[in-house]
Design a protein around this motif. Structure first.
Motif, PDB file in Angstrom:
ATOM      1  N   ALA A 170       0.813  -1.203  -0.010  1.00  0.00           N
ATOM      2  CA  ALA A 170       0.056   0.082  -0.059  1.00  0.00           C
ATOM      3  C   ALA A 170       0.722   1.341   0.065  1.00  0.00           C
ATOM      4  CB  ALA A 170      -0.954   0.014   1.235  1.00  0.00           C
ATOM      5  N   GLU A 171       2.132   1.015   0.241  1.00  0.00           N
ATOM      6  CA  GLU A 171       3.128   2.287   0.398  1.00  0.00           C
ATOM      7  C   GLU A 171       4.327   1.992  -0.613  1.00  0.00           C
ATOM      8  OE1 GLU A 171       2.615   4.982   2.146  1.00  0.00           O
ATOM      9  OE2 GLU A 171       0.902   4.163   3.228  1.00  0.00           O
ATOM     10  N   GLY A 172       4.774   3.070  -1.200  1.00  0.00           N
ATOM     11  CA  GLY A 172       6.072   2.710  -1.850  1.00  0.00           C
ATOM     12  C   GLY A 172       5.903   3.298  -3.395  1.00  0.00           C
ATOM     13  N   GLY A 173       4.520   3.701  -3.707  1.00  0.00           N
ATOM     14  CA  GLY A 173       4.402   4.262  -4.774  1.00  0.00           C
ATOM     15  C   GLY A 173       4.427   5.844  -5.034  1.00  0.00           C
ATOM     16  N   ASN A 174       4.321   6.523  -6.094  1.00  0.00           N
ATOM     17  CA  ASN A 174       4.419   7.845  -6.111  1.00  0.00           C
ATOM     18  C   ASN A 174       3.718   8.441  -7.538  1.00  0.00           C
ATOM     19  OD1 ASN A 174       4.661  10.653  -5.397  1.00  0.00           O
ATOM     20  ND2 ASN A 174       6.771  10.519  -6.300  1.00  0.00           N
ATOM     21  N   ALA A 175       2.476   7.997  -7.606  1.00  0.00           N
ATOM     22  CA  ALA A 175       1.961   8.117  -8.993  1.00  0.00           C
ATOM     23  C   ALA A 175       1.240   9.432  -9.085  1.00  0.00           C
ATOM     24  CB  ALA A 175       0.755   7.093  -9.246  1.00  0.00           C
ATOM     25  N   PRO A 176       1.285   9.849 -10.267  1.00  0.00           N
ATOM     26  CA  PRO A 176       0.566  11.325 -10.266  1.00  0.00           C
ATOM     27  C   PRO A 176      -0.915  11.251 -10.277  1.00  0.00           C
ATOM     28  CG  PRO A 176       1.276  10.853 -12.358  1.00  0.00           C
ATOM     29  CD  PRO A 176       1.886   9.743 -11.438  1.00  0.00           C
ATOM     30  N   VAL A 177      -1.742  12.196  -9.812  1.00  0.00           N
ATOM     31  CA  VAL A 177      -2.916  12.125  -9.579  1.00  0.00           C
ATOM     32  C   VAL A 177      -3.699  13.361 -10.568  1.00  0.00           C
ATOM     33  CG1 VAL A 177      -5.138  12.746  -8.179  1.00  0.00           C
ATOM     34  CG2 VAL A 177      -3.004  11.557  -7.203  1.00  0.00           C
ATOM     35  N   GLU A 178      -4.396  12.615 -11.634  1.00  0.00           N
ATOM     36  CA  GLU A 178      -5.134  13.510 -12.547  1.00  0.00           C
ATOM     37  C   GLU A 178      -6.485  13.600 -12.578  1.00  0.00           C
ATOM     38  OE1 GLU A 178      -5.930  12.622 -17.293  1.00  0.00           O
ATOM     39  OE2 GLU A 178      -3.730  12.456 -16.813  1.00  0.00           O
ATOM     40  N   LYS A 179      -7.210  14.615 -12.496  1.00  0.00           N
ATOM     41  CA  LYS A 179      -8.541  14.841 -12.335  1.00  0.00           C
ATOM     42  C   LYS A 179      -9.313  14.709 -13.884  1.00  0.00           C
ATOM     43  CE  LYS A 179      -8.795  17.469  -8.061  1.00  0.00           C
ATOM     44  NZ  LYS A 179      -9.128  18.732  -7.380  1.00  0.00           N
ATOM     45  N   ILE A 180     -10.284  13.907 -13.874  1.00  0.00           N
ATOM     46  CA  ILE A 180     -11.097  13.797 -15.142  1.00  0.00           C
ATOM     47  C   ILE A 180     -12.490  14.156 -14.614  1.00  0.00           C
ATOM     48  CG2 ILE A 180      -9.552  11.956 -15.737  1.00  0.00           C
ATOM     49  CD1 ILE A 180     -11.619   9.835 -15.040  1.00  0.00           C
ATOM     50  N   GLU A 181     -13.407  14.257 -15.762  1.00  0.00           N
ATOM     51  CA  GLU A 181     -14.767  14.791 -15.763  1.00  0.00           C
ATOM     52  C   GLU A 181     -15.755  13.620 -15.419  1.00  0.00           C
ATOM     53  OE1 GLU A 181     -17.026  17.885 -15.938  1.00  0.00           O
ATOM     54  OE2 GLU A 181     -14.941  18.145 -16.391  1.00  0.00           O
ATOM     55  N   ALA A 182     -16.308  13.828 -14.429  1.00  0.00           N
ATOM     56  CA  ALA A 182     -17.394  12.638 -13.846  1.00  0.00           C
ATOM     57  C   ALA A 182     -18.660  12.883 -14.816  1.00  0.00           C
ATOM     58  CB  ALA A 182     -17.461  12.987 -12.544  1.00  0.00           C
ATOM     59  N   THR A 183     -19.366  11.938 -15.395  1.00  0.00           N
ATOM     60  CA  THR A 183     -20.330  11.700 -15.911  1.00  0.00           C
ATOM     61  C   THR A 183     -21.260  12.637 -15.220  1.00  0.00           C
ATOM     62  OG1 THR A 183     -22.041  10.402 -17.269  1.00  0.00           O
ATOM     63  CG2 THR A 183     -21.144   9.572 -15.092  1.00  0.00           C
ATOM     64  N   SER A 184     -22.432  12.987 -15.635  1.00  0.00           N
ATOM     65  CA  SER A 184     -23.666  13.381 -15.191  1.00  0.00           C
ATOM     66  C   SER A 184     -24.570  12.444 -14.477  1.00  0.00           C
ATOM     67  CB  SER A 184     -24.588  14.384 -16.049  1.00  0.00           C
ATOM     68  OG  SER A 184     -25.086  13.704 -17.336  1.00  0.00           O
ATOM     69  N   ASP A 185     -25.382  13.016 -13.452  1.00  0.00           N
ATOM     70  CA  ASP A 185     -26.168  11.907 -12.677  1.00  0.00           C
ATOM     71  C   ASP A 185     -27.427  11.030 -13.826  1.00  0.00           C
ATOM     72  OD1 ASP A 185     -27.631  10.537 -11.111  1.00  0.00           O
ATOM     73  OD2 ASP A 185     -28.336  12.217  -9.773  1.00  0.00           O
ATOM     74  N   ALA A 186     -26.966   9.771 -13.655  1.00  0.00           N
ATOM     75  CA  ALA A 186     -28.003   8.863 -14.696  1.00  0.00           C
ATOM     76  C   ALA A 186     -29.445   9.286 -14.409  1.00  0.00           C
ATOM     77  CB  ALA A 186     -27.418   7.595 -14.773  1.00  0.00           C
ATOM     78  N   GLY A 187     -29.753   9.498 -12.972  1.00  0.00           N
ATOM     79  CA  GLY A 187     -31.175   9.593 -12.545  1.00  0.00           C
ATOM     80  C   GLY A 187     -31.859   8.493 -12.537  1.00  0.00           C
ATOM     81  N   VAL A 188     -31.216   7.251 -12.666  1.00  0.00           N
ATOM     82  CA  VAL A 188     -32.180   6.043 -12.693  1.00  0.00           C
ATOM     83  C   VAL A 188     -32.345   5.365 -11.318  1.00  0.00           C
ATOM     84  CG1 VAL A 188     -31.907   5.717 -15.145  1.00  0.00           C
ATOM     85  CG2 VAL A 188     -30.338   4.701 -13.648  1.00  0.00           C
ATOM     86  N   SER A 189     -31.274   5.912 -10.263  1.00  0.00           N
ATOM     87  CA  SER A 189     -31.228   5.529  -9.108  1.00  0.00           C
ATOM     88  C   SER A 189     -30.984   6.385  -8.450  1.00  0.00           C
ATOM     89  CB  SER A 189     -30.463   4.075  -9.007  1.00  0.00           C
ATOM     90  OG  SER A 189     -29.131   4.691  -9.176  1.00  0.00           O
ATOM     91  N   GLN A 190     -31.253   6.191  -6.815  1.00  0.00           N
ATOM     92  CA  GLN A 190     -30.716   7.320  -5.956  1.00  0.00           C
ATOM     93  C   GLN A 190     -30.332   6.638  -4.493  1.00  0.00           C
ATOM     94  OE1 GLN A 190     -34.616   9.667  -5.706  1.00  0.00           O
ATOM     95  NE2 GLN A 190     -34.342   9.566  -3.679  1.00  0.00           N
ATOM     96  N   PHE A 191     -29.414   7.413  -3.878  1.00  0.00           N
ATOM     97  CA  PHE A 191     -29.063   6.748  -2.534  1.00  0.00           C
ATOM     98  C   PHE A 191     -30.096   7.154  -1.356  1.00  0.00           C
ATOM     99  CE2 PHE A 191     -26.802   7.117   1.570  1.00  0.00           C
ATOM    100  CZ  PHE A 191     -26.262   5.957   1.506  1.00  0.00           C
TER     101      PHE A 191
END
Length: 310
Positions: A157-178
């Motif tokens: 779980a430790e030892g890596g150093n990967a870059p974090v890239e932000k990506i676009e999330a899809t819009s809410d599908a609207g077919v289910s809800q928490f």
């Protein structure tokens, strides 16, 4: 060749099954990218970036991803999956909820519950309750795979150093809800990641006996508690405790089966444990066929005696 691993997380940390899934991805070969889809999930993304062997972390952070609704996670994955040759998810409730949707949209055959990687296009998975191993080869351009965590040793779980890239999330599908979540809080290790498990079966006779007999032993060993399907069906303990083909698949360092006869359904969920101890009054019980050590006798005498000697 690049593999995308869908991380299971709680928005602040990475669940252990993700580490086993990354281990499977490493055997496939090529670069490994990890997708963290959540809300206010920077903590989980940073934890993923430290995982050994990960080249990049993709962070999709949006309110509609907060609770891991499968339709919304699926949509986010479909936006980026064309860049990957393999897509891996842990064969947990989370992964099994998302991966089939992606495979269906891509019109590819999902390869479920793999326990070994023979090559980039060939994998092994158990069938017939683990009594046979199927070797599956896929020619699909994108291979969608779920990984049985017990089949692969977790990466660090430790030892890596990967870059974090932000990506676009899809819009809410609207077919289910928490709506709500009921979480069982335990002072013990989580069943699927515990190093020691004490499980009880129908031989205990009641939920009261389950607690009275097994809890002292688990306390002494710092173990998680499990159960056979028969014990769960009889109402001794909740469904979360069930170990087996239709319950949780475990492979701890040490597994103690108390009052469990050893039906195929149960054996499929625990026979990969490193050391198995069985306690049963029936010397012909199938559980002794997979046990490394067996105690034949009355569990109501043997278990308290074992506890007192620890």
């Amino acid at each position: 060749m690049t593999t995308l691993v869908i991380a299971e997380h709680d928005n602040t940390s990475i669940k252990p099954a993700t580490l086993n899934t990354v281990a499977a991805a490493a055997k496939v070969g090529g670069e490994i990218h990890v997708l963290v889809a959540g809300s206010n999930a920077q903590g989980a993304a940073e934890a993923a970036s430290k995982i050994a062997g990960v080249a990049k972390v993709l962070l999709a952070d949006a309110p509609q991803l907060a609770d891991g609704l499968a339709e919304n996670v699926e949509g986010t994955v479909l936006n980026i999956v064309k860049d990957y040759s393999h897509l891996l998810a842990p064969a947990t409730a989370y992964g099994k909820n998302i991966a089939p949707r992606i495979a269906a949209h891509l019109d590819v055959a999902q390869i479920s519950d793999i326990t070994a990687v023979d090559s980039a296009d060939t994998f092994e998975r158990p069938i017939y309750a683990g009594n046979a191993i199927a070797t599956v080869q896929s020619s699909d351009s994108i291979k969608v795979i779920t990984v049985r965590a017990t089949g692969f040793d977790p990466v660090a779980a430790e030892g890596g150093n990967a870059p974090v890239e932000k990506i676009e999330a899809t819009s809410d599908a609207g077919v289910s809800q928490f709506v709500s979540r009921e979480v069982t809080r335990l002072d013990r290790p989580e069943l699927t990641s515990a190093k020691i498990i004490v499980s009880g079966g129908r031989g205990l006779g009641s939920g009261e006996n389950y607690t009275k007999i097994l809890e002292p032993l688990a306390d002494k060993l710092g173990a998680a508690l499990g159960a056979s399907r028969a014990a769960v069906d009889a109402g001794y303990v909740p469904n979360d405790f069930q170990v087996g083909q239709t319950g949780k698949i475990v492979a701890p360092q040490f597994y103690i089966a108390v009052g469990i006869s050893g039906a195929i359904q149960h054996l499929a969920g625990m026979k990969d444990s490193k050391v198995i101890v069985a306690i049963n009054k029936d010397p012909e019980a199938p559980i002794f066929g997979v046990a490394d050590y067996g105690l034949v006798g009355d569990l109501f005498e043997l278990v308290p005696a074992l506890v007192s000697s620890l």
